[in-house]
Design an enzyme around this catalytic site. Sequence first.
Site, PDB file in Angstrom:
ATOM      1  N   LEU A  56       0.861  -1.196   0.000  1.00  0.00           N
ATOM      2  CA  LEU A  56       0.000   0.000   0.000  1.00  0.00           C
ATOM      3  C   LEU A  56       0.889   1.235   0.000  1.00  0.00           C
ATOM      4  O   LEU A  56       1.758   1.348   0.863  1.00  0.00           O
ATOM      5  CB  LEU A  56      -0.834   0.056   1.289  1.00  0.00           C
ATOM      6  N   HIS A  57       0.691   2.111  -0.941  1.00  0.00           N
ATOM      7  CA  HIS A  57       1.463   3.356  -0.874  1.00  0.00           C
ATOM      8  C   HIS A  57       0.797   4.541  -1.567  1.00  0.00           C
ATOM      9  O   HIS A  57       1.301   5.645  -1.513  1.00  0.00           O
ATOM     10  CB  HIS A  57       2.856   3.159  -1.488  1.00  0.00           C
ATOM     11  N   ARG A  58      -0.355   4.302  -2.226  1.00  0.00           N
ATOM     12  CA  ARG A  58      -1.003   5.413  -2.934  1.00  0.00           C
ATOM     13  C   ARG A  58      -1.338   6.526  -1.957  1.00  0.00           C
ATOM     14  O   ARG A  58      -1.921   6.255  -0.892  1.00  0.00           O
ATOM     15  CB  ARG A  58      -2.336   4.976  -3.548  1.00  0.00           C
ATOM     16  N   ARG A  82       6.928   5.968   2.129  1.00  0.00           N
ATOM     17  CA  ARG A  82       5.780   6.869   2.355  1.00  0.00           C
ATOM     18  C   ARG A  82       4.833   6.267   3.396  1.00  0.00           C
ATOM     19  O   ARG A  82       4.373   6.940   4.318  1.00  0.00           O
ATOM     20  CB  ARG A  82       5.028   7.051   1.026  1.00  0.00           C
TER      21      ARG A  82
END
Length: 424
Positions: free
Chosen positions: A245-247, A280
């Site tokens: 997950l990084h969006r 992030r």
Amino acid sequence: MEPTKTAKIMTVVGARPNFMKAAPIIAAMRDHNERLAISAGREGAWDSHFTLQNVLVHTGQHYDEAMSDRFFADLNIPKPDVHLGVGSGSHAAQTAEIMKRFEEVLLRERPDLLVVVGDVNSTLACALVAAKISFDANGTRPFIAHVEAGLRSFDRGMPEEINRILTDHVADLLFVTEESGLRNLLDEGIPDGKVHFVGNTMIDSLLAFKDRAEGSDILDRLSLRNCNGGHGSTYGTPRYALLTLHRPSNVDQGPTFLNILEGLEELSNSCPVIFPAHPRTQKRIAEFGLARFFRTEKASPEGEKSRFAHADGQIHLVEPLGYLDFLCLMGHAALVVTDSGGIQEETTCLGIPCVTVRENTERPVTVRVGTNILAGTTKDGIRQAARQQLESRVSGAVPDGWDGRSAQRILEVICREIEKKRLL
Ligand code: UD1
């Protein structure tokens, strides 16, 4: 026929997903030159008239060992000829800094053709510079080739969507990975003659490195070899889920991120969930106080026996992995949960069930013929999608042209176009 001239190609990479898309094109250029050398003097043996000189530029958008350097080693990419060392920043600052530094390089190197791949800030920044540059009074500039053109999520809130649209509209050659891309470019009025359906270079990399990835010891280092204890898998078969997950839309707002993690609780109670977390995402976990959802353990160093323990109900956070380790983990996973674009494609090709934690995808072929389902970002949506993908036997097909030869097709078009336009 003797090769008489050299065409200078400049290839840009900047961020993690660029490396696997560019590697096969760089390898194909090397092969082209080797074939040319072998067939020199033999009439008709290899009909290209020129050798290709590749100048590899790394913008430095991603700069860590884990996000960049390891990929060069894993994918056999040569050391960049030019490193812009740009690093992180706001979208405007990062894009502007790449443009400033890249313009100097372009003016110095004067390539015949620029290859940009994917949809990251580096892609747009360099394409934009090349579209407006002038090498001489006639306004000579390099041809711009965009690899992975035409994908659209129709969500302009995504920075990548802006990058895709703008890059496609300044490109001279658009290399498309799936049928939806052809339709999208047609709808946007891009002339047909610029557009070439070539398949997917990311899949070229996957097919080229799949066997080598089997040699990775990541399953041992994460104690996943025999993790059947009560989780219902067959003896000796690892049964675990892999999460990425990084969006920004998923992890940059506390309530959304929390919702996603709660949606994953049922899954993490039923099998280990391994989460190689992007920098992030790691920052946001700390910032939003979400550490309770995770068990943070380092994978054992290579070759060392694992001390990794799997506790039900927690997601196992590990550092970002290299290409071969990740490919190995993905290939053995019972389920992949992700918000990445490329992973939707890789799981489709590998036949691994995938749950995409997004409302939309710019890669609809992965849903239409592949193994992917869109879960959205609600707790219920994620829970149900994960359950459905684990329970049913998903069967997908490999989309057209995802056959490991996309880079070769791209190079054939590039050579033809360079000759046609008499750039030499
Ligand atoms: C970028 C791409 C995205 C791609 C993703 C894959 C854009 C707009 N986004 O997003 O399309 O899916 O890469 O990884 O180009 N950071 C590090 N080390 C690094 C790189 C980044 O710590 O080597 C940190 C930065 O400091 C920053 C954050 O990660 O805080 C985000 O990096 P950035 O390049 O801005 O965007 P990504 O989220 O990585």
